[in-house]
Motif scaffolding. Structure first.
Motif, PDB file in Angstrom:
ATOM      1  N   LEU A 264       0.804  -1.314   0.316  1.00 52.53           N
ATOM      2  CA  LEU A 264      -0.330  -0.332  -0.269  1.00 52.53           C
ATOM      3  C   LEU A 264       1.066   1.148  -0.062  1.00 52.53           C
ATOM      4  CD1 LEU A 264      -2.844   1.538   0.158  1.00 52.53           C
ATOM      5  CD2 LEU A 264      -2.751   0.981   2.429  1.00 52.53           C
ATOM      6  N   GLY A 265       2.592   1.137   0.453  1.00 58.53           N
ATOM      7  CA  GLY A 265       2.306   2.228   0.766  1.00 58.53           C
ATOM      8  C   GLY A 265       3.239   2.751  -1.089  1.00 58.53           C
ATOM      9  N   ALA A 266       3.819   1.356  -1.790  1.00 57.41           N
ATOM     10  CA  ALA A 266       4.617   1.578  -2.672  1.00 57.41           C
ATOM     11  C   ALA A 266       4.014   2.125  -3.963  1.00 57.41           C
ATOM     12  CB  ALA A 266       4.833   0.221  -3.333  1.00 57.41           C
ATOM     13  N   MET A 267       1.917   1.612  -3.490  1.00 56.58           N
ATOM     14  CA  MET A 267       0.978   2.898  -4.140  1.00 56.58           C
ATOM     15  C   MET A 267       0.503   4.341  -3.940  1.00 56.58           C
ATOM     16  SD  MET A 267      -1.932  -0.347  -3.501  1.00 56.58           S
ATOM     17  CE  MET A 267      -1.603  -1.877  -4.721  1.00 56.58           C
ATOM     18  N   THR A 268       1.178   4.203  -2.646  1.00 63.18           N
ATOM     19  CA  THR A 268       0.497   5.699  -2.291  1.00 63.18           C
ATOM     20  C   THR A 268       2.242   6.320  -3.026  1.00 63.18           C
ATOM     21  OG1 THR A 268       1.932   5.750  -0.165  1.00 63.18           O
ATOM     22  CG2 THR A 268       0.204   6.009  -0.302  1.00 63.18           C
ATOM     23  N   TRP A 269       3.230   6.067  -2.989  1.00 60.17           N
ATOM     24  CA  TRP A 269       4.812   6.726  -4.241  1.00 60.17           C
ATOM     25  C   TRP A 269       3.721   7.010  -5.512  1.00 60.17           C
ATOM     26  CZ3 TRP A 269       9.337   3.331  -3.351  1.00 60.17           C
ATOM     27  CH2 TRP A 269      10.000   4.173  -2.118  1.00 60.17           C
ATOM     28  N   ARG A 270       3.108   5.771  -6.711  1.00 60.73           N
ATOM     29  CA  ARG A 270       2.582   5.500  -8.308  1.00 60.73           C
ATOM     30  C   ARG A 270       1.420   6.408  -7.334  1.00 60.73           C
ATOM     31  NH1 ARG A 270       5.865   5.275 -12.246  1.00 60.73           N
ATOM     32  NH2 ARG A 270       4.462   5.344 -12.680  1.00 60.73           N
ATOM     33  N   TRP A 271       1.210   7.561  -7.304  1.00 60.37           N
ATOM     34  CA  TRP A 271      -0.405   7.996  -6.555  1.00 60.37           C
ATOM     35  C   TRP A 271      -0.986   9.171  -8.152  1.00 60.37           C
ATOM     36  CZ3 TRP A 271      -0.808  12.940  -8.782  1.00 60.37           C
ATOM     37  CH2 TRP A 271       0.083  14.529  -7.828  1.00 60.37           C
ATOM     38  N   TYR A 272      -0.013   9.443  -9.291  1.00 58.78           N
ATOM     39  CA  TYR A 272      -0.258   9.939  -9.851  1.00 58.78           C
ATOM     40  C   TYR A 272      -0.937   8.778 -11.057  1.00 58.78           C
ATOM     41  CZ  TYR A 272       4.616   8.700 -10.815  1.00 58.78           C
ATOM     42  OH  TYR A 272       6.071   8.063 -10.838  1.00 58.78           O
ATOM     43  N   ASP A 273      -0.884   7.777 -11.113  1.00 59.70           N
ATOM     44  CA  ASP A 273      -1.196   6.432 -11.772  1.00 59.70           C
ATOM     45  C   ASP A 273      -2.476   6.355 -11.628  1.00 59.70           C
ATOM     46  OD1 ASP A 273       1.199   6.574 -13.414  1.00 59.70           O
ATOM     47  OD2 ASP A 273       2.215   4.709 -11.531  1.00 59.70           O
ATOM     48  N   ILE A 274      -3.327   6.899 -10.354  1.00 59.79           N
ATOM     49  CA  ILE A 274      -4.561   6.512 -10.143  1.00 59.79           C
ATOM     50  C   ILE A 274      -5.649   6.613 -11.249  1.00 59.79           C
ATOM     51  CG2 ILE A 274      -6.125   6.955  -8.180  1.00 59.79           C
ATOM     52  CD1 ILE A 274      -4.538   7.776  -6.260  1.00 59.79           C
ATOM     53  N   PRO A 275      -5.392   8.513 -11.753  1.00 58.97           N
ATOM     54  CA  PRO A 275      -7.099   8.308 -12.922  1.00 58.97           C
ATOM     55  C   PRO A 275      -6.136   7.294 -14.262  1.00 58.97           C
ATOM     56  CG  PRO A 275      -5.331  10.887 -11.905  1.00 58.97           C
ATOM     57  CD  PRO A 275      -4.759   9.857 -11.722  1.00 58.97           C
ATOM     58  N   LEU A 276      -5.377   6.451 -14.373  1.00 58.22           N
ATOM     59  CA  LEU A 276      -5.424   5.413 -14.979  1.00 58.22           C
ATOM     60  C   LEU A 276      -5.880   4.436 -14.656  1.00 58.22           C
ATOM     61  CD1 LEU A 276      -1.933   5.736 -16.148  1.00 58.22           C
ATOM     62  CD2 LEU A 276      -3.469   7.013 -17.519  1.00 58.22           C
ATOM     63  N   ILE A 277      -6.265   4.323 -14.295  1.00 62.05           N
ATOM     64  CA  ILE A 277      -6.742   2.627 -13.189  1.00 62.05           C
ATOM     65  C   ILE A 277      -7.979   2.472 -12.976  1.00 62.05           C
ATOM     66  CG2 ILE A 277      -4.811   1.864 -12.460  1.00 62.05           C
ATOM     67  CD1 ILE A 277      -5.234   2.769  -9.551  1.00 62.05           C
ATOM     68  N   VAL A 278      -8.750   4.129 -12.910  1.00 59.20           N
ATOM     69  CA  VAL A 278      -9.713   4.544 -12.187  1.00 59.20           C
ATOM     70  C   VAL A 278     -10.909   4.131 -14.034  1.00 59.20           C
ATOM     71  CG1 VAL A 278     -11.474   6.602 -12.279  1.00 59.20           C
ATOM     72  CG2 VAL A 278      -9.261   6.436 -11.013  1.00 59.20           C
ATOM     73  N   PRO A 279     -12.140   3.697 -13.798  1.00 58.15           N
ATOM     74  CA  PRO A 279     -13.034   2.473 -15.226  1.00 58.15           C
ATOM     75  C   PRO A 279     -13.726   4.248 -15.886  1.00 58.15           C
ATOM     76  CG  PRO A 279     -13.444   2.364 -12.843  1.00 58.15           C
ATOM     77  CD  PRO A 279     -11.995   2.610 -12.014  1.00 58.15           C
ATOM     78  N   PHE A 280     -13.137   4.943 -16.387  1.00 61.65           N
ATOM     79  CA  PHE A 280     -13.702   5.774 -16.460  1.00 61.65           C
ATOM     80  C   PHE A 280     -15.294   5.795 -17.575  1.00 61.65           C
ATOM     81  CE2 PHE A 280     -10.251   8.600 -15.002  1.00 61.65           C
ATOM     82  CZ  PHE A 280     -11.289   9.255 -14.059  1.00 61.65           C
ATOM     83  N   GLY A 281     -14.467   4.444 -18.209  1.00 61.90           N
ATOM     84  CA  GLY A 281     -15.856   3.903 -19.130  1.00 61.90           C
ATOM     85  C   GLY A 281     -17.247   3.808 -18.494  1.00 61.90           C
ATOM     86  N   PHE A 282     -17.086   3.725 -17.153  1.00 62.84           N
ATOM     87  CA  PHE A 282     -18.444   3.274 -16.477  1.00 62.84           C
ATOM     88  C   PHE A 282     -19.356   4.201 -15.775  1.00 62.84           C
ATOM     89  CE2 PHE A 282     -16.303  -1.003 -17.629  1.00 62.84           C
ATOM     90  CZ  PHE A 282     -16.662  -1.730 -17.803  1.00 62.84           C
ATOM     91  N   ILE A 283     -17.831   4.862 -14.844  1.00 62.27           N
ATOM     92  CA  ILE A 283     -17.975   5.947 -13.758  1.00 62.27           C
ATOM     93  C   ILE A 283     -17.167   7.280 -13.981  1.00 62.27           C
ATOM     94  CG2 ILE A 283     -18.699   4.180 -12.374  1.00 62.27           C
ATOM     95  CD1 ILE A 283     -16.194   5.135 -10.747  1.00 62.27           C
ATOM     96  N   PHE A 284     -18.277   8.156 -13.471  1.00 69.98           N
ATOM     97  CA  PHE A 284     -17.172   9.708 -13.704  1.00 69.98           C
ATOM     98  C   PHE A 284     -16.645  10.062 -15.289  1.00 69.98           C
ATOM     99  CE2 PHE A 284     -16.520   7.900  -9.592  1.00 69.98           C
ATOM    100  CZ  PHE A 284     -17.749   8.747  -8.822  1.00 69.98           C
ATOM    101  N   HIS A 285     -17.736   9.789 -15.872  1.00 71.29           N
ATOM    102  CA  HIS A 285     -16.904   9.612 -17.415  1.00 71.29           C
ATOM    103  C   HIS A 285     -16.203  11.730 -17.537  1.00 71.29           C
ATOM    104  CE1 HIS A 285     -16.152   8.045 -21.854  1.00 71.29           C
ATOM    105  NE2 HIS A 285     -17.017   9.428 -21.905  1.00 71.29           N
ATOM    106  N   GLN A 286     -16.725  12.015 -17.355  1.00 69.60           N
ATOM    107  CA  GLN A 286     -16.557  13.755 -17.566  1.00 69.60           C
ATOM    108  C   GLN A 286     -15.170  13.982 -17.439  1.00 69.60           C
ATOM    109  OE1 GLN A 286     -19.468  12.487 -15.526  1.00 69.60           O
ATOM    110  NE2 GLN A 286     -18.829  13.765 -13.589  1.00 69.60           N
ATOM    111  N   TRP A 287     -14.333  12.998 -15.998  1.00 73.70           N
ATOM    112  CA  TRP A 287     -13.694  13.075 -15.718  1.00 73.70           C
ATOM    113  C   TRP A 287     -12.507  12.783 -16.268  1.00 73.70           C
ATOM    114  CZ3 TRP A 287     -13.793  17.121 -12.327  1.00 73.70           C
ATOM    115  CH2 TRP A 287     -14.809  17.717 -11.362  1.00 73.70           C
ATOM    116  N   ALA A 288     -12.635  11.674 -16.914  1.00 70.82           N
ATOM    117  CA  ALA A 288     -11.408  11.274 -18.079  1.00 70.82           C
ATOM    118  C   ALA A 288     -10.226  12.437 -17.594  1.00 70.82           C
ATOM    119  CB  ALA A 288     -12.282   9.976 -19.371  1.00 70.82           C
ATOM    120  N   TRP A 289     -11.075  13.543 -18.551  1.00 71.10           N
ATOM    121  CA  TRP A 289      -9.247  13.865 -18.811  1.00 71.10           C
ATOM    122  C   TRP A 289      -8.489  14.322 -17.237  1.00 71.10           C
ATOM    123  CZ3 TRP A 289      -8.262  18.075 -15.271  1.00 71.10           C
ATOM    124  CH2 TRP A 289      -9.358  18.209 -14.363  1.00 71.10           C
TER     125      TRP A 289
END
Length: 475
Positions: A264-289
């Motif tokens: 989990l600590g290593a995941m916080t190191w890569r916090w900027y990758d979170i938008p890539l792993i959010v399924p914007f195709g299903f939810i919050f599509h307008q925030w995909a930018w």
């Protein structure tokens, strides 16, 4: 030898990691382009269909590729106009040709075919007259039902109506300015107006000004959740799956490589990758930018784009903002502390308190007392009068405890005057050498600050400290 071998191995490993970073950065960039295209497709569909760029009063045509054979049009009917982008991407947004406007344009095409087959003399034939009557009826229904409203393009219908009214006023001056859009369409699609002399001219005007506006209309299906159909998740799913697997594998590798760091600590190191792993195709599509943040970090790490200057500017602005806030807070706290010290009489007590330590005197002169005396004169007679209005405004705004003269100068001056009257034997001071007007009694307040040099006198005057007049504004 071992050290010399490890250097090439590290360089090879770094080169492999760099190529992997670049590959993932390119994939993320492609996904970002797809996301931005999807978010702007519906608002910019007129451009992807017609290829016109409108800048103020100029229309700049742009050549767009034709529809490919492997992309089939969505819906049951074939659109009157399509390009590579509209025919291949309309199905993602659930866009289909609108039946009413497509029927209208197909009827116009039918009229043109009838005239081409028989000739211009066929304008008086019963078949052509029937087609013209159908167009008059379709025009009235289009104006009444407004098929553009469902997709928020009612403005397009208004453009069509205004263009037709203005055109008929120019072509038929006798109609004047009291002609409606329905009457204008009925007059345009009449055998009396479309003659062999103006047939080519009128149809060219219609295909240039009216047909493109009708071609932009469409029907968009509704999904089961009540929103417009959006199948972007089908295109985004492969990218999303790759990003999730890469994120899990990378963070797991970091947790194993560095001791004391959890997964989990290593995941916080890569916090900027979170938008890539959010399924914007299903939810919050307008925030995909928001995936632009991840792409920017990856391009910088892959050494494809240099963002050192941008990072430096961002840090400078962030630090500057914090420094400004901290400085303002410190200044306000210092002013509050000074106000409190003056109200309690701490400053005067410090100035008049007899020295407990033995001061080092050079040439029979108390250097510390002289320095304090000079600094006090400078502050009271030169600095404070210049900044008095600004300090009064700040203090009145922040605390409002002394709305009259700054730092309760009236009390200080009155105390200094009473002390001078009670101690006529105090040594004389050359006011003019100190830059003080002897006629100005307010400047006698400076004598209060000279008591620090005379410990015996200061001890005698000490009981007068803190005494306030009833008329002072500081009570």
């Amino acid at each position: 030898m071992s050290a010399s071998r490890s250097l090439p191995q590290k360089s090879v490993r770094r080169r492999k990691n760099l190529w992997f970073e670049r590959a993932m950065a390119i994939v993320a960039s492609i996904n970002l382009v797809l996301v931005l295209f999807d978010l702007t497709y519906v608002p910019l569909r007129n451009f992807w269909l017609l290829g016109n760029v409108e800048i103020l009063f100029w229309n700049i045509p742009v050549s767009l590729p034709p529809p490919p054979p492997f992309c089939r049009p969505s819906g049951d009917s074939t659109p009157d106009k399509a390009t590579f982008f509209t025919q291949c991407y309309d199905w993602v947004k659930g866009i289909e040709p609108h039946r009413d406007t497509e029927t209208y344009l197909n009827t116009v095409n039918q009229l043109e075919q009838q005239v081409e087959q028989v000739g211009l003399n066929s304008l008086k034939s019963p078949t052509v007259k029937t087609t013209l009557q159908d167009l008059q009826q379709l025009s009235a229904e289009m104006i009444e039902t407004n098929p553009f409203e469902a997709v928020g393009k009612s403005g397009t219908l208004e453009k069509i109506k205004n263009s037709m009214r203005d055109h008929m006023r120019r072509e038929v001056p006798k109609v004047g300015g009291k002609i409606s859009a329905t009457q204008a369409f009925a007059l345009f699609w009449s055998a009396e107006h479309l003659t062999s002399k103006n047939w080519q001219q009128e149809m060219k005007w219609f295909n240039t000004n009216i047909r493109p506006l009708m071609q932009t209309n469409y029907y968009r299906s509704i999904s089961e959740n009540g929103d417009f159909t959006n199948k972007f998740w089908i295109l985004d799913a492969p990218f999303w799956s790759l990003f999730v697997l890469e994120f899990l594998g990378r963070t797991f590798y970091l947790s194993r490589r560095y001791t004391g760091i959890s997964w989990l600590g290593a995941m916080t190191w890569r916090w900027y990758d979170i938008p890539l792993i959010v399924p914007f195709g299903f939810i919050f599509h307008q925030w995909a930018w928001l995936r632009a943040i991840s792409v920017a970090f990856r391009l910088d790490q892959a050494e494809l784009v240099d963002m050192k200057q941008i990072r430096a500017q961002a840090k400078q602005g962030f630090v500057g903002t914090i420094a400004g806030e901290v400085t303002e807070t410190v200044v306000m706290q210092v002013i509050d502390q000074v106000q409190g010290a003056i109200r309690r009489g701490d400053v005067a007590q410090w100035l008049l308190r007899p020295p407990t330590d033995k001061w080092v005197a050079v040439n029979d002169v108390d250097e510390l007392a002289e320095i304090v005396s000079l600094m006090t004169k400078l502050m009271v007679y030169q600095v404070l009068p210049k900044i008095q209005p600004e300090l009064e405004a700040v203090l009145q705004h922040t605390r409002g405890w002394c709305p009259e003269p700054i730092f309760c100068l009236s009390s200080t001056q009155e105390f200094a005057w009473n002390w001078q009257s009670a101690h006529p034997t105090h040594r004389k001071v050359n006011y003019r050498s100190a830059g003080i007007d002897p006629q100005n009694t307010d400047e006698h307040a400076g004598r209060l600050f000279r008591l620090r040099a005379d410990s015996a006198t200061g001890g005698e005057v000490y009981p007068h400290l803190g005494r306030r007049s009833k008329t002072t504004a500081c009570d």
